[in-house]
Design a protein around this motif. Structure first.
Motif, short mmCIF file in Angstrom:
data_model
loop_
_atom_site.label_atom_id
_atom_site.label_comp_id
_atom_site.label_asym_id
_atom_site.label_seq_id
_atom_site.Cartn_x
_atom_site.Cartn_y
_atom_site.Cartn_z
N MET A 178 0.84 -1.19 0.00
CA MET A 178 0.00 0.00 0.00
C MET A 178 0.88 1.25 0.00
N THR A 179 0.62 2.18 -0.91
CA THR A 179 1.42 3.39 -1.00
C THR A 179 0.98 4.41 0.05
N SER A 180 1.81 5.43 0.24
CA SER A 180 1.45 6.48 1.19
C SER A 180 0.17 7.19 0.76
N LEU A 181 -0.06 7.26 -0.57
CA LEU A 181 -1.27 7.91 -1.07
C LEU A 181 -2.52 7.11 -0.71
N THR A 182 -2.49 5.79 -0.93
CA THR A 182 -3.66 4.97 -0.63
C THR A 182 -3.86 4.76 0.86
N LYS A 183 -2.81 4.90 1.64
CA LYS A 183 -2.97 4.84 3.10
C LYS A 183 -3.71 6.07 3.61
N LYS A 184 -3.52 7.18 2.92
CA LYS A 184 -4.06 8.45 3.39
C LYS A 184 -5.43 8.77 2.79
N TYR A 185 -5.67 8.29 1.57
CA TYR A 185 -6.88 8.68 0.85
C TYR A 185 -7.68 7.48 0.36
N GLN A 186 -8.98 7.67 0.34
CA GLN A 186 -9.86 6.81 -0.45
C GLN A 186 -10.03 7.50 -1.80
N VAL A 187 -9.79 6.77 -2.89
CA VAL A 187 -9.81 7.39 -4.21
C VAL A 187 -10.91 6.76 -5.06
N GLU A 188 -11.78 7.60 -5.60
CA GLU A 188 -12.82 7.15 -6.52
C GLU A 188 -12.54 7.70 -7.91
N THR A 189 -12.72 6.89 -8.92
CA THR A 189 -12.66 7.35 -10.30
C THR A 189 -14.09 7.56 -10.78
N LEU A 190 -14.41 8.79 -11.15
CA LEU A 190 -15.77 9.16 -11.52
C LEU A 190 -15.76 9.77 -12.92
N TYR A 191 -16.97 9.95 -13.49
CA TYR A 191 -17.07 10.46 -14.85
C TYR A 191 -18.19 11.49 -14.95
N LEU A 192 -17.92 12.51 -15.70
CA LEU A 192 -18.92 13.49 -16.08
C LEU A 192 -19.20 13.33 -17.56
N VAL A 193 -20.44 13.11 -17.94
CA VAL A 193 -20.81 12.98 -19.35
C VAL A 193 -21.48 14.26 -19.80
N THR A 194 -20.85 14.95 -20.75
CA THR A 194 -21.42 16.16 -21.33
C THR A 194 -22.05 15.79 -22.67
N LEU A 195 -22.42 16.79 -23.45
CA LEU A 195 -23.02 16.51 -24.75
C LEU A 195 -22.04 15.84 -25.70
N ASP A 196 -20.74 16.08 -25.50
CA ASP A 196 -19.78 15.55 -26.46
C ASP A 196 -18.56 14.87 -25.85
N HIS A 197 -18.46 14.82 -24.53
CA HIS A 197 -17.28 14.22 -23.89
C HIS A 197 -17.65 13.40 -22.67
N ARG A 198 -16.81 12.43 -22.37
CA ARG A 198 -16.84 11.78 -21.06
C ARG A 198 -15.57 12.21 -20.34
N ILE A 199 -15.75 13.03 -19.33
CA ILE A 199 -14.64 13.59 -18.56
C ILE A 199 -14.38 12.71 -17.35
N CYS A 200 -13.15 12.24 -17.24
CA CYS A 200 -12.75 11.40 -16.11
C CYS A 200 -12.16 12.27 -15.01
N TYR A 201 -12.54 11.99 -13.77
CA TYR A 201 -11.89 12.69 -12.66
C TYR A 201 -11.77 11.78 -11.46
N ARG A 202 -10.78 12.08 -10.63
CA ARG A 202 -10.56 11.33 -9.39
C ARG A 202 -10.94 12.20 -8.21
N LEU A 203 -11.61 11.57 -7.26
CA LEU A 203 -11.98 12.25 -6.03
C LEU A 203 -11.23 11.59 -4.88
N TYR A 204 -10.37 12.37 -4.25
CA TYR A 204 -9.57 11.90 -3.12
C TYR A 204 -10.25 12.32 -1.82
N LYS A 205 -10.51 11.36 -0.95
CA LYS A 205 -11.08 11.66 0.35
C LYS A 205 -10.04 11.31 1.41
#
Length: 313
Positions: free
Chosen positions: A1-28
């Motif tokens: 487990m890395t220091s990042l995953t020890k510290k954060y819960q990470v979700e990969t989420l998506y925003l769908v617009t009219l012409d794109h699927r935007i990927c983003y990560r949410l760190y908690k």
């Protein structure tokens, strides 16, 4: 487990617009409950995670951090790139966030052009999707320009700003800035031809003429930028177009509590301009990041994260 995953819960989420699927990560942050939020925007041609992960692992004061891949970069793609239509899908819910994760990419990618105002709109949709009404905002290079434009359009949403060599704030003289963009237009020509690597090297030499990068680090930078070379070209063109669409003085005047960082090996004119901003604006603080050039988030994550942390104490 890395220091990042020890510290954060990470979700990969998506925003769908009219012409794109935007990927983003949410760190908690698993060790924070202060509800402080930040959005971190990457530079042209690179992905959000590659740019910010080493810095995020060392941050202390944010419970939630949103890291998008802007259009044409990272894991964000035009809807034309997918084997099924996403626009008609009913999004899946994960912890109250709308995502669409079940589409597969075609072998051939389509890289439609965009402008910096499209990127501002995407950020507004992402933060709206999460019901974020106030947050800190960080931006590197292209992302720094988008961050400033976002602050100008939505001044009440942005608290503190962190700008790492933001686009179009790279020379004291606006005429010199325009001349520099003409050099990046040459990079775009190479990227759109069969000489993408030549274009990337031209870009790296232009943006960091005093670079002391090792062959290994330059090879890594070339590999990173070559992953979506046409998306990279579109991003550079978006900034080139922005120079005709914005008033830099008005843009700078619209900024609030701002901390800007410039690599010590970057050109002197950039340092002079950011020092002038710090001297003339009560809420603008400038830091010279020792031992680096435009690659500062990759080369100096500890120094940068320390400054982030100190600025909010």
């Amino acid at each position: 487990m890395t220091s990042l995953t020890k510290k954060y819960q990470v979700e990969t989420l998506y925003l769908v617009t009219l012409d794109h699927r935007i990927c983003y990560r949410l760190y908690k942050n698993l060790h924070s409950s202060n509800d402080r939020k930040m959005v971190m925007l990457h530079g042209a041609g690179v992905a959000g995670v590659d740019t910010w992960s080493n810095i995020i692992s060392l941050l202390e004061h944010w419970q939630y951090i949103l890291v998008p891949d802007l259009r044409g970069m990272g894991d964000s793609y035009a809807l034309e790139c997918f084997n099924e239509s996403l626009s008609a899908e009913v999004p899946t819910q994960i912890d109250g966030h709308n995502i669409v994760a079940n589409a597969t990419l075609k072998n051939k990618f389509v890289e439609p052009s965009f402008d910096v105002f499209d990127l501002v709109a995407d950020v507004a949709l992402m933060t709206g999707q999460l019901n974020w009404s106030c947050f800190d905002l960080a931006g590197y290079s292209l992302g720094g320009l988008v961050a400033m434009l976002y602050k100008q359009k939505y001044p009440l949403q942005v608290d503190k700003q962190f700008l790492l060599e933001p686009g179009l704030l790279d020379r004291v003289s606006w005429l010199e800035t325009k001349a520099l963009r003409a050099q990046y237009a040459q990079t775009v020509e190479h990227l759109r031809s069969n000489h993408a690597e030549q274009g990337i090297i031209h870009f790296l030499t232009t943006i960091s003429p005093n670079s002391k990068a090792t062959p290994a680090s330059q090879a890594l930078a070339v590999k990173r930028l070559a992953r979506r070379s046409l998306g990279f070209a579109n991003a550079l063109e978006a900034v080139n177009q922005a120079i005709h669409d914005i008033d830099r003085e008005q843009l700078v005047a619209a900024q609030g509590d701002t901390l800007s960082m410039v690599g010590s090996l970057s050109v002197e004119s950039m340092h002079l301009y950011h020092q002038q901003l710090s001297d003339s604006m009560a809420h603008w603080v400038y830091h010279n990041i020792a031992g680096t050039d435009h690659s500062l988030p990759y080369q100096k994550p500890r120094q940068i994260s320390r400054i982030f942390n100190e600025h909010v104490q």
